[in-house]
Design a protein around this motif. Structure first.
Motif, mmCIF file in Angstrom:
data_model
loop_
_atom_site.group_PDB
_atom_site.id
_atom_site.type_symbol
_atom_site.label_atom_id
_atom_site.label_comp_id
_atom_site.label_asym_id
_atom_site.label_seq_id
_atom_site.Cartn_x
_atom_site.Cartn_y
_atom_site.Cartn_z
ATOM 1 N N THR A 179 6.905 0.360 -63.118
ATOM 2 C CA THR A 179 6.955 -0.485 -64.307
ATOM 3 C C THR A 179 5.831 -0.065 -65.243
ATOM 4 O OG1 THR A 179 5.413 -2.208 -63.541
ATOM 5 C CG2 THR A 179 7.746 -2.419 -62.853
ATOM 6 N N ASP A 180 5.777 -0.704 -66.387
ATOM 7 C CA ASP A 180 4.669 -0.450 -67.313
ATOM 8 C C ASP A 180 3.662 -1.608 -67.300
ATOM 9 O OD1 ASP A 180 6.157 -2.392 -68.580
ATOM 10 O OD2 ASP A 180 6.324 -1.307 -70.483
ATOM 11 N N GLN A 181 3.610 -2.313 -66.178
ATOM 12 C CA GLN A 181 2.677 -3.431 -66.030
ATOM 13 C C GLN A 181 1.231 -2.926 -66.100
ATOM 14 O OE1 GLN A 181 3.424 -6.641 -65.744
ATOM 15 N NE2 GLN A 181 5.489 -6.755 -64.931
ATOM 16 N N TYR A 182 0.339 -3.818 -66.519
ATOM 17 C CA TYR A 182 -1.093 -3.503 -66.580
ATOM 18 C C TYR A 182 -1.667 -3.293 -65.184
ATOM 19 C CZ TYR A 182 -6.093 -4.297 -67.419
ATOM 20 O OH TYR A 182 -7.469 -4.193 -67.459
ATOM 21 N N GLY A 183 -1.259 -4.154 -64.236
ATOM 22 C CA GLY A 183 -1.777 -3.993 -62.893
ATOM 23 C C GLY A 183 -1.488 -5.183 -62.006
ATOM 24 N N MET A 184 -1.937 -5.060 -60.759
ATOM 25 C CA MET A 184 -1.647 -6.041 -59.716
ATOM 26 C C MET A 184 -2.922 -6.423 -58.988
ATOM 27 S SD MET A 184 0.586 -5.401 -56.228
ATOM 28 C CE MET A 184 2.211 -5.457 -56.971
ATOM 29 N N ILE A 185 -2.981 -7.691 -58.598
ATOM 30 C CA ILE A 185 -4.000 -8.194 -57.688
ATOM 31 C C ILE A 185 -3.295 -8.386 -56.348
ATOM 32 C CG2 ILE A 185 -5.585 -10.091 -57.158
ATOM 33 C CD1 ILE A 185 -5.234 -10.815 -60.272
ATOM 34 N N PHE A 186 -3.830 -7.777 -55.306
ATOM 35 C CA PHE A 186 -3.273 -7.949 -53.966
ATOM 36 C C PHE A 186 -4.360 -8.526 -53.069
ATOM 37 C CE2 PHE A 186 -2.353 -6.042 -49.678
ATOM 38 C CZ PHE A 186 -1.255 -6.838 -49.391
ATOM 39 N N THR A 187 -4.037 -9.574 -52.329
ATOM 40 C CA THR A 187 -5.011 -10.169 -51.415
ATOM 41 C C THR A 187 -4.681 -9.774 -49.984
ATOM 42 O OG1 THR A 187 -3.824 -12.262 -51.046
ATOM 43 C CG2 THR A 187 -5.288 -12.143 -52.983
ATOM 44 N N TYR A 188 -5.741 -9.627 -49.185
ATOM 45 C CA TYR A 188 -5.559 -9.101 -47.835
ATOM 46 C C TYR A 188 -6.714 -9.551 -46.945
ATOM 47 C CZ TYR A 188 -4.481 -5.495 -44.316
ATOM 48 O OH TYR A 188 -4.136 -4.821 -43.178
ATOM 49 N N MET A 194 -2.470 1.913 -64.872
ATOM 50 C CA MET A 194 -2.246 0.752 -64.023
ATOM 51 C C MET A 194 -3.471 0.540 -63.149
ATOM 52 S SD MET A 194 0.848 -0.139 -61.365
ATOM 53 C CE MET A 194 2.044 -0.302 -62.674
ATOM 54 N N LYS A 195 -3.684 -0.700 -62.773
ATOM 55 C CA LYS A 195 -4.808 -1.060 -61.924
ATOM 56 C C LYS A 195 -4.323 -1.836 -60.701
ATOM 57 C CE LYS A 195 -7.827 -1.411 -65.944
ATOM 58 N NZ LYS A 195 -8.305 -0.061 -65.868
ATOM 59 N N LEU A 196 -4.991 -1.592 -59.567
ATOM 60 C CA LEU A 196 -4.782 -2.383 -58.364
ATOM 61 C C LEU A 196 -6.123 -2.979 -57.995
ATOM 62 C CD1 LEU A 196 -3.163 -3.370 -55.869
ATOM 63 C CD2 LEU A 196 -3.880 -1.235 -54.735
ATOM 64 N N ILE A 197 -6.179 -4.300 -57.941
ATOM 65 C CA ILE A 197 -7.368 -5.008 -57.508
ATOM 66 C C ILE A 197 -7.064 -5.559 -56.119
ATOM 67 C CG2 ILE A 197 -9.102 -6.756 -58.076
ATOM 68 C CD1 ILE A 197 -8.323 -4.651 -60.404
ATOM 69 N N ILE A 198 -7.777 -5.109 -55.107
ATOM 70 C CA ILE A 198 -7.598 -5.617 -53.749
ATOM 71 C C ILE A 198 -8.722 -6.620 -53.492
ATOM 72 C CG2 ILE A 198 -7.452 -5.061 -51.296
ATOM 73 C CD1 ILE A 198 -6.652 -2.185 -52.141
ATOM 74 N N ILE A 199 -8.335 -7.876 -53.330
ATOM 75 C CA ILE A 199 -9.302 -8.921 -52.991
ATOM 76 C C ILE A 199 -9.156 -9.190 -51.503
ATOM 77 C CG2 ILE A 199 -10.068 -11.288 -53.381
ATOM 78 C CD1 ILE A 199 -8.899 -11.143 -56.184
ATOM 79 N N PHE A 200 -10.240 -9.009 -50.768
ATOM 80 C CA PHE A 200 -10.173 -9.182 -49.329
ATOM 81 C C PHE A 200 -11.342 -10.013 -48.829
ATOM 82 C CE2 PHE A 200 -12.355 -5.271 -50.285
ATOM 83 C CZ PHE A 200 -13.431 -5.214 -49.403
ATOM 84 N N GLY A 201 -11.163 -10.527 -47.631
ATOM 85 C CA GLY A 201 -12.177 -11.364 -47.004
ATOM 86 C C GLY A 201 -11.528 -12.209 -45.930
ATOM 87 N N PRO A 202 -12.325 -13.022 -45.243
ATOM 88 C CA PRO A 202 -11.808 -13.821 -44.133
ATOM 89 C C PRO A 202 -10.943 -14.987 -44.603
ATOM 90 C CG PRO A 202 -14.125 -14.291 -44.476
ATOM 91 C CD PRO A 202 -13.765 -13.191 -45.424
ATOM 92 N N HIS A 203 -10.438 -15.729 -43.628
ATOM 93 C CA HIS A 203 -9.612 -16.917 -43.890
ATOM 94 C C HIS A 203 -10.280 -17.846 -44.886
ATOM 95 C CE1 HIS A 203 -6.997 -16.317 -40.402
ATOM 96 N NE2 HIS A 203 -8.071 -15.911 -39.783
ATOM 97 N N ALA A 204 -9.487 -18.382 -45.789
ATOM 98 C CA ALA A 204 -9.888 -19.481 -46.670
ATOM 99 C C ALA A 204 -11.158 -19.190 -47.455
ATOM 100 C CB ALA A 204 -10.034 -20.775 -45.870
ATOM 101 N N VAL A 205 -11.420 -17.926 -47.719
ATOM 102 C CA VAL A 205 -12.594 -17.573 -48.515
ATOM 103 C C VAL A 205 -12.305 -17.746 -50.013
ATOM 104 C CG1 VAL A 205 -12.170 -15.086 -48.785
ATOM 105 C CG2 VAL A 205 -14.528 -15.929 -48.594
ATOM 106 N N GLY A 206 -11.015 -17.835 -50.359
ATOM 107 C CA GLY A 206 -10.638 -18.050 -51.757
ATOM 108 C C GLY A 206 -9.931 -16.876 -52.400
ATOM 109 N N LYS A 207 -9.396 -15.977 -51.613
ATOM 110 C CA LYS A 207 -8.752 -14.779 -52.161
ATOM 111 C C LYS A 207 -7.630 -15.127 -53.143
ATOM 112 C CE LYS A 207 -7.810 -13.391 -47.946
ATOM 113 N NZ LYS A 207 -8.545 -14.338 -47.075
#
Length: 186
Positions: A68-77, A1-14
């Protein structure tokens, strides 16, 4: 499984980048407003209940997803680098996923202030984030938090094995997502 954490300031496009990355891969998008929006109106003026419920919902979702057996998740923060509780939150999230054998990837987005002010009013943002529809209030909050916190890292501050920083000021979200996909072999 993979977790991709996309982070950055407001309205940057996460969220938007996450949407495109999810379309290109088998990753599922869990953007931060998926837990913020359902409780914002109910608990306006009650931050202790709001934060407790937001964290409870997120923790339950993360723990269930890991079973679960999901491939992974993208989480924005939106990570406040000058707030220790945000560092703790990210480190705890990383440890949770690593303890289940997942790989964790970090993607930091940055864009200039004026670009983000414009993005704060985009159709996709307003469609997916009802709390941003009062654009005057949203922009006031944007500016307030921008003054209060440091929302991008300093050079060399992030010392993670899988880390990518992208200035997407002039980069379409599809191209940004493709860069993430190709860099990490997703």
């Amino acid at each position: 499984m993979k977790l991709i954490i996309i982070f950055g300031p407001h309205a940057v496009g996460k969220m938007t980048v996450g949407q495109h990355l999810a379309e290109m891969t088998d990753l599922k998008l869990f953007h931060n407003h998926m837990t913020i929006e359902p409780i914002t109106e109910l608990f306006k003026g009650y931050p202790e209940h709001f934060h407790r419920l937001k964290d409870l919902f997120r923790n339950e979702i993360f723990n269930s997803f890991l079973n679960t057996d999901q491939y992974g998740m993208i989480f924005t923060y939106m990570w406040a680098f000058d707030a220790q509780e945000d560092w703790d939150y990210i480190n705890n999230l990383e440890q949770l996923f690593l303890s289940h054998g997942a790989e964790v990837y970090y993607v930091e987005l940055e864009a200039d202030f004026n670009t983000r002010i414009q993005r704060n009013k985009t159709e996709n943002r307003l469609l997916n984030k009802p709390s941003k529809r009062n654009t005057e209030y949203s922009e006031q909050l944007f500016r307030h938090l921008e003054e209060k916190y440091r929302l991008n890292s300093l050079p060399g501050e992030i010392k993670k094995e899988h880390y990518l920083r992208i200035n997407n000021t002039n980069m379409p979200p599809e191209q940004t997502a493709l860069l993430i996909k190709e860099t990490f072999g997703l």
